[in-house]
Design a protein around this motif. Structure first.
Motif, PDB file in Angstrom:
ATOM      1  N   UNK A 482     -11.269 -24.605 -43.127  1.00  0.00           N
ATOM      2  CA  UNK A 482     -11.818 -23.369 -43.692  1.00  0.00           C
ATOM      3  C   UNK A 482     -11.689 -22.220 -42.710  1.00  0.00           C
ATOM      4  N   UNK A 483     -11.899 -21.008 -43.212  1.00  0.00           N
ATOM      5  CA  UNK A 483     -11.686 -19.810 -42.404  1.00  0.00           C
ATOM      6  C   UNK A 483     -12.570 -19.783 -41.162  1.00  0.00           C
ATOM      7  N   UNK A 484     -13.758 -20.380 -41.244  1.00  0.00           N
ATOM      8  CA  UNK A 484     -14.684 -20.329 -40.115  1.00  0.00           C
ATOM      9  C   UNK A 484     -14.412 -21.407 -39.068  1.00  0.00           C
ATOM     10  N   UNK A 485     -13.395 -22.225 -39.256  1.00  0.00           N
ATOM     11  CA  UNK A 485     -13.087 -23.290 -38.300  1.00  0.00           C
ATOM     12  C   UNK A 485     -12.615 -22.716 -36.968  1.00  0.00           C
ATOM     13  N   UNK A 486     -13.179 -23.241 -35.882  1.00  0.00           N
ATOM     14  CA  UNK A 486     -12.745 -22.877 -34.535  1.00  0.00           C
ATOM     15  C   UNK A 486     -12.582 -24.149 -33.717  1.00  0.00           C
ATOM     16  N   UNK A 487     -11.486 -24.243 -32.967  1.00  0.00           N
ATOM     17  CA  UNK A 487     -11.326 -25.395 -32.087  1.00  0.00           C
ATOM     18  C   UNK A 487     -12.407 -25.368 -31.014  1.00  0.00           C
ATOM     19  N   UNK A 488     -12.917 -26.552 -30.709  1.00  0.00           N
ATOM     20  CA  UNK A 488     -13.950 -26.671 -29.680  1.00  0.00           C
ATOM     21  C   UNK A 488     -13.404 -27.569 -28.568  1.00  0.00           C
ATOM     22  N   UNK A 503     -15.760 -26.294 -34.450  1.00  0.00           N
ATOM     23  CA  UNK A 503     -16.885 -25.565 -35.024  1.00  0.00           C
ATOM     24  C   UNK A 503     -16.508 -25.210 -36.459  1.00  0.00           C
ATOM     25  N   UNK A 504     -17.516 -25.097 -37.320  1.00  0.00           N
ATOM     26  CA  UNK A 504     -17.265 -24.646 -38.684  1.00  0.00           C
ATOM     27  C   UNK A 504     -17.124 -25.773 -39.684  1.00  0.00           C
ATOM     28  N   UNK A 505     -16.844 -26.984 -39.233  1.00  0.00           N
ATOM     29  CA  UNK A 505     -16.796 -28.149 -40.104  1.00  0.00           C
ATOM     30  C   UNK A 505     -16.949 -29.401 -39.232  1.00  0.00           C
TER      31      UNK A 505
END
Length: 574
Positions: A482-488, A503-505
């Motif tokens: 999804x659009x809010x996904x960020x690699x952590x 992050x985000x899912x």
């Protein structure tokens, strides 16, 4: 130690039994073995034996002292003991083309035994063989079995590509009459049945499999003529192919990385997930109505240590999970730190913590004696340390997340190297788009760095001293979330595979060291409400047991799953 944990209560026992029944019902199907199709009768299957040509022969009509049905490890060792007891004529029969049993058939790429070779491989002294691997590949085991058969002269009366169809006891003659699918009609004084089930190939009863127009075969009938290569890899024939692997058991875990390294695209289909354990670590914090866990890392005591990023004193900021009892307890807290990651030093045995406010701290193995390892600017600029990893000498490599909260999103993040004693710090890479995850590759030759804004994993090749970057390359990019996904954060296993948290899912994505997608690990659908991040992962060294920190409005949890390969030091978060 006895008595170290309170006895289980009747309520807890009932809950455990209910959970067992629930998991069993997910795996047991009313159609039983009817859900599978036998390989020999399936049009989509490979030929009966792709490894040895079936040769016509005359039916056997002789008499033997002993018949052993099955030439796997059990049958082979039985035949050897009978030979040592003085029996002259011993006949091994097997539907395979040679001795080996499951190791004759299973020659798929990556096949290894998960039991130590010195324990698993029999009669090493008899043939004077020392295994080359601690966990032997299948071909080494098969060749050892061939050597045993040759050493004890078991090929003389053996009959391969042969299955017994009749065993009839003759009371008057005191012997067995044996019939086979090769029209044999011989007799034996004694018969030993050692026919295991692991050599029987079964295909899933998927509707339409008969009409599949591509190439299909079972892993136990691997067709190297089609894929190229051998059990060690090199499957160049798959370079332009889309490959589907059905199954995620032990075989699937070994096959998938080999296939994904060469195939144009690899799809993995799972019928039933492996057991997933979960421990609740924290509840949502008052005023924030959420929590955020990070930095799982295994201590020398075997417990899992992790940080609660948004905890405020006196609540514990570093927690500990006893993975055996699933009990969570506080380990360390203070009034100042905002900790984002944790790692144990390979040199001094202390737990190092990144404080987003600009310092690196460490505490002793018992949670006492907090010390500031490093604080202040690095090459003239302040630092917001996020994740960290160590080289074997104890030097720290830290992602500097400076600029992450800037709406302009100027790429001013850095990777910083801090000397083991904290005396100096240098910038290895700069102008990065919010770097977060950081792990060494399995040989400590470079760093995998995840950048949040780009959803990208990059590789920084280092010089021999690990003090400068020789080259930077893109390994993988996340574009399916999804659009809010960020690699952590990220971690690396013994095979070099990269586990990327998000992050985000609540998802962990697994890539080969070349950036090919291998697997996606998701929190069970029933649990996803209120869980928005799977931030970090640790794989217990020497095992495939992986743990991931999962957080959100529902609280903070530790989930576990089976990794694709065993854990190493680089598998401890970061």
């Amino acid at each position: 130690m006895p008595g170290s944990h309170p006895p289980i209560t009747a309520t807890e026992l009932a809950a455990a039994r209910a959970k067992y029944v629930q998991e069993r019902e997910r795996r047991v199907r009313p159609d039983g073995l009817g859900q599978y199709r036998r390989l020999a009768s399936d049009p989509a299957a490979a030929p009966h034996d792709p490894f040895t040509e079936r040769v016509d022969r005359q039916p056997l009509t002789d008499h033997v002292d002993a018949l052993v049905i099955g030439a796997g490890l059990g049958g082979l060792q039985t035949a050897i003991r009978l030979r040592q007891a003085g029996l002259e004529r011993i006949r091994l029969i097997d539907d395979g083309g040679d001795v080996g049993g499951t190791w004759y058939w299973n020659r798929y790429p990556g096949v290894h035994c998960d039991i130590e070779s010195y324990l698993y491989m029999p009669m090493l002294e008899e043939v004077g063989y020392v295994p080359r691997w601690r966990y032997a590949p299948g071909e080494e085991i098969r060749q050892h079995m061939v050597a045993l058969a040759e050493r004890f002269d078991l090929y003389r009366d053996a009959a391969f590509h042969t299955s017994a169809t009749e065993l009839r006891w003759d009371e008057d003659g005191a012997r067995w009459h044996v019939g086979t699918d090769r029209d044999d009609a011989f007799t034996a004084t004694c018969v030993v049945v050692s026919s295991g089930s692991l050599s029987l190939a079964k295909l899933p009863g998927i509707e339409g499999i008969e009409s599949f127009r591509g190439r299909a075969f079972h892993t136990s009938r691997w067709d190297y003529g089609y894929t190229g290569g051998d059990a060690s890899g090199g499957l160049v024939g798959l370079a332009d192919k889309r490959v589907a692997v059905v199954g995620t058991g032990a075989t699937g875990i070994q096959v998938v990385p080999m296939v994904a390294e060469h195939a144009a695209r690899t799809y993995v289909f799972q019928r039933t997930p492996a057991t997933v354990d979960v421990s609740k670590a924290t509840s949502p914090h008052p005023g924030l109505n959420m929590t955020l866990l990070e930095g799982p890392t295994f201590g020398a005591d075997g417990d899992l240590y992790f940080v609660d990023v948004v905890a405020s004193s006196p609540a514990p900021k570093v927690l500990r999970l006893d993975t055996a009892s699933r009990e969570v307890s506080g380990f360390f807290t203070d009034s100042a730190g905002s900790y984002t990651s944790a790692q144990w030093s390979p040199v001094d045995g202390r737990l190092y913590l990144t404080d987003y406010q600009g310092t690196i701290r460490s505490v002793a193995a018992d949670g006492t004696d907090p010390r500031t390892v490093f604080a202040g600017a690095v090459e003239g600029s302040p630092m917001n340390p996020d994740d960290l990893t160590f080289d074997p000498e104890g030097n720290l490599y830290v992602t500097d997340l400076t600029g992450y909260l800037d709406p302009a999103k100027e790429p001013v993040g850095r990777v910083v190297r801090i000397a083991a004693d904290g005396s100096s710090a240098t910038v290895l890479a700069d102008e990065l788009a919010a770097p977060n995850g950081i792990s060494f590759d399995r040989r400590y030759r470079g760093l995998y760095v995840s950048t949040l804004w780009e959803n990208r994993i990059s590789y920084l090749a280092l010089d021999r001293s690990r003090t400068s970057v020789l080259a930077t390359s893109i390994v993988a990019e996340i574009d399916d979330g999804p659009a809010e996904t960020e690699t952590d954060s990220n971690a690396v296993d013994a095979a070099g595979n990269i586990y990327q948290a998000t992050h985000g899912e609540p998802v962990i994505r697994v890539f080969s060291r070349h950036g090919r997608p291998l697997a996606t690990v998701r929190v069970p659908a029933a649990d996803r409400a209120g869980l928005t991040s799977a931030t970090n992962i640790a794989i217990r060294p020497g095992t495939k047991k992986a743990y991931v920190t999962v957080s959100g409005d529902a609280g903070g949890f530790i989930y576990s799953f089976n990794a694709l390969a065993k854990g190493i030091r680089q598998s401890n978060g970061g």
